[in-house]
Enzyme design. Structure first.
Site, PDB file in Angstrom:
ATOM      1  N   HIS A 214      42.373  56.643  64.601  1.00  0.00           N
ATOM      2  CA  HIS A 214      43.532  56.625  63.702  1.00  0.00           C
ATOM      3  C   HIS A 214      43.184  57.273  62.361  1.00  0.00           C
ATOM      4  O   HIS A 214      43.872  58.202  61.910  1.00  0.00           O
ATOM      5  CB  HIS A 214      43.981  55.176  63.488  1.00  0.00           C
ATOM      6  CG  HIS A 214      45.131  55.028  62.537  1.00  0.00           C
ATOM      7  ND1 HIS A 214      46.423  54.841  62.958  1.00  0.00           N
ATOM      8  CD2 HIS A 214      45.173  55.044  61.171  1.00  0.00           C
ATOM      9  CE1 HIS A 214      47.220  54.755  61.901  1.00  0.00           C
ATOM     10  NE2 HIS A 214      46.485  54.871  60.803  1.00  0.00           N
ATOM     11  N   GLU A 215      42.114  56.799  61.739  1.00  0.00           N
ATOM     12  CA  GLU A 215      41.757  57.332  60.425  1.00  0.00           C
ATOM     13  C   GLU A 215      41.285  58.779  60.509  1.00  0.00           C
ATOM     14  O   GLU A 215      41.564  59.583  59.616  1.00  0.00           O
ATOM     15  CB  GLU A 215      40.696  56.452  59.760  1.00  0.00           C
ATOM     16  CG  GLU A 215      41.169  55.044  59.430  1.00  0.00           C
ATOM     17  CD  GLU A 215      42.310  55.018  58.428  1.00  0.00           C
ATOM     18  OE1 GLU A 215      42.489  55.991  57.682  1.00  0.00           O
ATOM     19  OE2 GLU A 215      43.033  54.012  58.398  1.00  0.00           O
ATOM     20  N   HIS A 218      44.150  61.178  60.528  1.00  0.00           N
ATOM     21  CA  HIS A 218      44.665  61.553  59.206  1.00  0.00           C
ATOM     22  C   HIS A 218      43.926  62.761  58.648  1.00  0.00           C
ATOM     23  O   HIS A 218      44.495  63.540  57.878  1.00  0.00           O
ATOM     24  CB  HIS A 218      44.528  60.384  58.227  1.00  0.00           C
ATOM     25  CG  HIS A 218      45.494  59.257  58.470  1.00  0.00           C
ATOM     26  ND1 HIS A 218      46.813  59.456  58.829  1.00  0.00           N
ATOM     27  CD2 HIS A 218      45.326  57.902  58.404  1.00  0.00           C
ATOM     28  CE1 HIS A 218      47.419  58.293  58.958  1.00  0.00           C
ATOM     29  NE2 HIS A 218      46.538  57.329  58.715  1.00  0.00           N
ATOM     30  N   HIS A 224      51.494  58.649  59.864  1.00  0.00           N
ATOM     31  CA  HIS A 224      51.805  57.560  60.784  1.00  0.00           C
ATOM     32  C   HIS A 224      52.956  57.935  61.718  1.00  0.00           C
ATOM     33  O   HIS A 224      53.948  58.523  61.291  1.00  0.00           O
ATOM     34  CB  HIS A 224      52.169  56.299  60.014  1.00  0.00           C
ATOM     35  CG  HIS A 224      50.990  55.650  59.371  1.00  0.00           C
ATOM     36  ND1 HIS A 224      51.054  55.005  58.160  1.00  0.00           N
ATOM     37  CD2 HIS A 224      49.698  55.544  59.777  1.00  0.00           C
ATOM     38  CE1 HIS A 224      49.869  54.527  57.848  1.00  0.00           C
ATOM     39  NE2 HIS A 224      49.023  54.847  58.810  1.00  0.00           N
ATOM     40  N   CYS A 230      51.746  54.344  69.694  1.00  0.00           N
ATOM     41  CA  CYS A 230      50.771  55.414  69.537  1.00  0.00           C
ATOM     42  C   CYS A 230      49.628  54.898  68.688  1.00  0.00           C
ATOM     43  O   CYS A 230      49.810  54.012  67.836  1.00  0.00           O
ATOM     44  CB  CYS A 230      51.459  56.601  68.849  1.00  0.00           C
ATOM     45  SG  CYS A 230      50.409  58.006  68.415  1.00  0.00           S
ATOM     46  N   CYS A 249      50.633  59.625  71.415  1.00  0.00           N
ATOM     47  CA  CYS A 249      51.927  59.902  72.036  1.00  0.00           C
ATOM     48  C   CYS A 249      52.119  61.419  72.154  1.00  0.00           C
ATOM     49  O   CYS A 249      51.303  62.200  71.637  1.00  0.00           O
ATOM     50  CB  CYS A 249      53.036  59.278  71.197  1.00  0.00           C
ATOM     51  SG  CYS A 249      53.391  60.180  69.665  1.00  0.00           S
ATOM     52  N   CYS A 252      52.094  63.286  68.640  1.00  0.00           N
ATOM     53  CA  CYS A 252      50.804  63.370  67.953  1.00  0.00           C
ATOM     54  C   CYS A 252      49.773  64.136  68.773  1.00  0.00           C
ATOM     55  O   CYS A 252      48.911  64.820  68.210  1.00  0.00           O
ATOM     56  CB  CYS A 252      50.314  61.966  67.618  1.00  0.00           C
ATOM     57  SG  CYS A 252      51.404  61.110  66.443  1.00  0.00           S
TER      58      CYS A 252
END
Length: 300
Positions: A214-215, A218, A224, A230, A249, A252
């Site tokens: 996740h990070e 970015h 987000h 997702c 998803c 992304c």
């Protein structure tokens, strides 16, 4: 007004037109039943508290995000503080997973103590535990960014906070400076005084894999996700984080594939192999379903 989940047409518009793409990519970006729409948030969930418009693929491309190139091509992990056996996720497994997820070279640097970094810390009034200020870590990491780094990511078992008014934060990243930091502290049941249980290693690894990807997402300019369940969904609390899947998803995934240019079939194959070796059979089965639908043999 509260957040209203985008409908089917809005989700398709977020993916963008796929005609002209190779057949495997068209199938990979098709939002079938493997991808669940983002639900209506509960009162304490991220989208109930934070207003986010969402980032379509076309929005992402227009933002001119950082992309790997021949010079900046390696993801670096910088452990901060101790990663004790039986109390921390395996750094080597996290490195391997990041390499398969992003289809890039990932290197783990030698650990550095929090005190050696000189960043600001405090004692959290609610937990009584030390916390480290994320802004200080990000500034410190900026000065240590290797020349061949696409990004440099601090990882730690210390708790984090982004500013004095916040209780904590799971992680924080700078989209433009290519640095980020994230903590696995609150993903450990022992943080809350709970027993670690027999599934503790798999639970901590799964949670750490989520915050890692996740990070790092970015760092590629992904904001987000508000379209599907997702790994890029925002998270306000541990229960919400646990509900997030490990996968990207279609919206992304298309953003990341655009940036890196990887072969989606090869990527899913590598992830399935990792998931099985890590004992994540449910995730391996999900990846297998995707492979059946997108690999070239599906044309026959």
């Amino acid at each position: 007004m509260g957040f209203e989940p985008p409908g089917p047409q809005k989700r398709l518009e977020a993916i963008g037109a796929t005609n002209g793409l190779p057949a495997a990519l068209q199938r990979a970006f098709t939002p079938d039943h493997d991808f669940q729409p983002v639900p209506v948030p509960g009162p304490q969930d991220w989208l109930a508290v934070h207003r986010e418009p969402g980032q379509t693929f076309d929005d992402f491309r227009r933002s001119q995000p950082n992309r790997p190139d021949t010079r900046r091509r390696i993801i670096y992990l910088q452990p901060l503080g101790d990663f004790r056996a039986q109390q921390s996720p395996s750094l080597e497994m996290l490195r391997q997973y990041a390499a398969e997820f992003f289809q890039m070279e990932v290197k783990a640097l030698a650990p550095i103590s929090i005190s050696a970094s000189g960043v600001t810390s405090r004692t959290n009034s609610m937990t009584g535990r030390r916390q480290v200020l994320t802004g200080g870590v990000l500034h410190w990491l900026q000065g240590r960014l290797p020349g061949d780094a696409f990004c440099l990511l601090g990882i730690t078992m210390e708790d984090l906070y982004p500013e004095p008014s916040w209780n904590f934060v799971f992680g924080q990243a700078s989209l433009n400076e290519r640095v980020g930091v994230y903590s696995f502290a609150r993903y450990d049941p022992a943080f809350y005084g709970e027993p670690q249980g027999k599934d503790y290693p798999a639970l901590l690894l799964r949670r750490s894999m989520k915050v890692l990807t996740h990070e790092t997402g970015h760092m590629f300019g992904l904001t987000h996700c508000v379209y599907f369940n997702c790994v890029m969904n925002g998270s306000n609390h541990l229960q919400e984080s646990d509900r997030r899947p490990l996968h990207l998803c279609p919206v992304c995934l298309r953003k990341l594939q655009f940036s890196v240019g990887f072969d989606v079939v090869k990527r899913y194959g590598a992830l399935a192999q990792f998931d099985r070796q890590a004992g994540l059979e449910d995730e391996a089965a999900w990846v297998d379903r995707r492979l059946e639908k997108i690999r070239p043999s599906a044309d026959n």
